[in-house]
Enzyme design. Sequence first.
Site, PDB file in Angstrom:
ATOM      1  N   ARG A  30       0.885  -1.171   0.000  1.00  0.00           N
ATOM      2  CA  ARG A  30       0.000   0.000   0.000  1.00  0.00           C
ATOM      3  C   ARG A  30       0.912   1.207   0.000  1.00  0.00           C
ATOM      4  O   ARG A  30       1.700   1.398   0.941  1.00  0.00           O
ATOM      5  CB  ARG A  30      -0.910   0.006   1.220  1.00  0.00           C
ATOM      6  CG  ARG A  30      -1.624   1.353   1.362  1.00  0.00           C
ATOM      7  CD  ARG A  30      -2.786   1.325   2.278  1.00  0.00           C
ATOM      8  NE  ARG A  30      -3.870   0.546   1.708  1.00  0.00           N
ATOM      9  CZ  ARG A  30      -5.109   0.543   2.173  1.00  0.00           C
ATOM     10  NH1 ARG A  30      -5.433   1.295   3.204  1.00  0.00           N
ATOM     11  NH2 ARG A  30      -6.040  -0.188   1.616  1.00  0.00           N
ATOM     12  N   HIS A  56      -7.198   0.820  -6.700  1.00  0.00           N
ATOM     13  CA  HIS A  56      -7.393  -0.101  -5.572  1.00  0.00           C
ATOM     14  C   HIS A  56      -7.941  -1.417  -6.147  1.00  0.00           C
ATOM     15  O   HIS A  56      -9.114  -1.771  -5.943  1.00  0.00           O
ATOM     16  CB  HIS A  56      -8.355   0.518  -4.560  1.00  0.00           C
ATOM     17  CG  HIS A  56      -8.266  -0.075  -3.185  1.00  0.00           C
ATOM     18  ND1 HIS A  56      -7.455  -1.156  -2.877  1.00  0.00           N
ATOM     19  CD2 HIS A  56      -8.907   0.249  -2.011  1.00  0.00           C
ATOM     20  CE1 HIS A  56      -7.583  -1.460  -1.602  1.00  0.00           C
ATOM     21  NE2 HIS A  56      -8.456  -0.631  -1.064  1.00  0.00           N
ATOM     22  N   GLN A  64      -9.690  -4.225  -4.008  1.00  0.00           N
ATOM     23  CA  GLN A  64     -11.035  -3.805  -3.617  1.00  0.00           C
ATOM     24  C   GLN A  64     -12.032  -4.105  -4.744  1.00  0.00           C
ATOM     25  O   GLN A  64     -13.142  -4.600  -4.505  1.00  0.00           O
ATOM     26  CB  GLN A  64     -11.024  -2.301  -3.300  1.00  0.00           C
ATOM     27  CG  GLN A  64     -12.369  -1.717  -2.921  1.00  0.00           C
ATOM     28  CD  GLN A  64     -12.836  -2.141  -1.540  1.00  0.00           C
ATOM     29  OE1 GLN A  64     -12.133  -1.946  -0.564  1.00  0.00           O
ATOM     30  NE2 GLN A  64     -14.035  -2.722  -1.445  1.00  0.00           N
ATOM     31  N   ASP A  85     -17.580   6.351  -1.558  1.00  0.00           N
ATOM     32  CA  ASP A  85     -16.295   6.316  -0.839  1.00  0.00           C
ATOM     33  C   ASP A  85     -16.234   7.635  -0.062  1.00  0.00           C
ATOM     34  O   ASP A  85     -17.074   8.524  -0.256  1.00  0.00           O
ATOM     35  CB  ASP A  85     -15.154   6.221  -1.881  1.00  0.00           C
ATOM     36  CG  ASP A  85     -13.776   5.963  -1.273  1.00  0.00           C
ATOM     37  OD1 ASP A  85     -13.662   5.853  -0.039  1.00  0.00           O
ATOM     38  OD2 ASP A  85     -12.806   5.885  -2.052  1.00  0.00           O
ATOM     39  N   CYS A 121     -16.569   0.961   0.124  1.00  0.00           N
ATOM     40  CA  CYS A 121     -15.293   0.271   0.364  1.00  0.00           C
ATOM     41  C   CYS A 121     -14.894   0.352   1.834  1.00  0.00           C
ATOM     42  O   CYS A 121     -14.154  -0.495   2.324  1.00  0.00           O
ATOM     43  CB  CYS A 121     -14.213   0.873  -0.519  1.00  0.00           C
ATOM     44  SG  CYS A 121     -14.056   2.655  -0.325  1.00  0.00           S
ATOM     45  N   ARG A 179     -13.339  -8.899   1.113  1.00  0.00           N
ATOM     46  CA  ARG A 179     -11.912  -8.568   0.904  1.00  0.00           C
ATOM     47  C   ARG A 179     -11.082  -9.827   1.162  1.00  0.00           C
ATOM     48  O   ARG A 179     -10.123 -10.110   0.450  1.00  0.00           O
ATOM     49  CB  ARG A 179     -11.457  -7.435   1.847  1.00  0.00           C
ATOM     50  CG  ARG A 179     -12.174  -6.098   1.667  1.00  0.00           C
ATOM     51  CD  ARG A 179     -11.942  -5.497   0.294  1.00  0.00           C
ATOM     52  NE  ARG A 179     -10.532  -5.320  -0.014  1.00  0.00           N
ATOM     53  CZ  ARG A 179      -9.734  -4.363   0.486  1.00  0.00           C
ATOM     54  NH1 ARG A 179     -10.217  -3.447   1.300  1.00  0.00           N
ATOM     55  NH2 ARG A 179      -8.449  -4.283   0.147  1.00  0.00           N
TER      56      ARG A 179
HETATM   57  N1   CP Z   1     -11.205  -0.352   1.869  1.00  0.00           N
HETATM   58  C1   CP Z   1      -9.950  -0.416   2.371  1.00  0.00           C
HETATM   59  O1   CP Z   1      -8.962  -0.570   1.635  1.00  0.00           O
HETATM   60  O2   CP Z   1      -9.889  -0.345   3.723  1.00  0.00           O
HETATM   61  P1   CP Z   1      -8.531  -0.180   4.567  1.00  0.00           P
HETATM   62  O3   CP Z   1      -7.943   1.157   4.201  1.00  0.00           O
HETATM   63  O4   CP Z   1      -8.949  -0.257   5.991  1.00  0.00           O
HETATM   64  O5   CP Z   1      -7.598  -1.290   4.170  1.00  0.00           O
END
Ligand code: CP
Length: 344
Positions: A105, A132, A135, A229, A270, A298
Amino acid sequence: MTYKKDFLCVQDFTKDELMEIINLSLAIKKAINSGYNPPLMKGKTLGMIFQQSSTRTRVSFETAMEQLGGHAQYLGPGMIQLGGHETIGDTGKVLSQLIDIVMARVIDHQTVVDLANACTIPVINAMSDYYHPTQAIADVITMMEHLPDGKRLEDCKVVFAGDGTQVCVSLGLICTKLGMNFVHYGPKPNQITKEYQNIMKANCKESGGSCEVTDKRSSVKGADFIYTDVWYGLYENEMPKAERVKRFKDYQVNRDLMELGNIGCKFLHCLPATRGEDVTDEVADSASSLCWLQAGNRLTAMRGLLVYFTRNRKIHSDLEIEAAKDTLDTYLYEHGYDLEKVYK
Ligand code: CP
């Protein structure tokens, strides 16, 4: 069949490849829910680089590795040399010698691209400022599990309301790849870019889907799924509350907006959600809300992705394993080890 090494963006994959990942994820979910945890990651280690905080992504990757018989190492901010003396390229070369697969990330998308170029092992983008993709896999799985009666995925209309975040872009890319009907309903300064709109339109030409980007509220009519979001990013990019409420308030997912959708229209997010801004409590906690099951998926998606991207690793035959064990046992015996105690 050749398999791609990395999962940086859903756009790099064909419809068939994306459906293979999705169907594999669903097959593993079914097995685990029936009581069988397949040891598909046995002996394998996942490295998890996080430049930013995470709940769903971190927990789902780590749980997926545990359930599939592997191990995950959390490499959070300040925990490895990355960002100090060591470059992302050198980090990638080193990790390739130590582990089997890595997820990252990152703050800037180029970081995960550089990591993938340096690594000989698969790299999964666990969210960048552009995309992402893990996701998006979970999102499609959730929609497949909640299709309106008599509809296929390709018959569904998905409306993303609000800010054109990386989640919105990845959702638009995967929906148009899979032949679905995608709408981004958001204010002009925050709509997904023309460049992405053109890519989505090209996807639609191939898949038979459709794509619209607009600030017109009427575009929400007939939605099967309404998704949102947080407004204007998380982390350092966050816009002051008063400013973001002014800009996005008309795009809040509330009861009025949900009523523009088809009967039975479902809500997706998300997460994390900023309750009272991007979504009201009434919608997030309603019977139409899939966002909690979506968070659970997820984990479904991570299991499928981990297996899909490590499948090319050599599987040793029983004969090769037996021969390797004989060679090692001979070495240990000749050097004074008590084999009975070694294997106790
Ligand atoms: N939706 C998502 O990626 O959540 P986090 O940032 O908690 O991983």
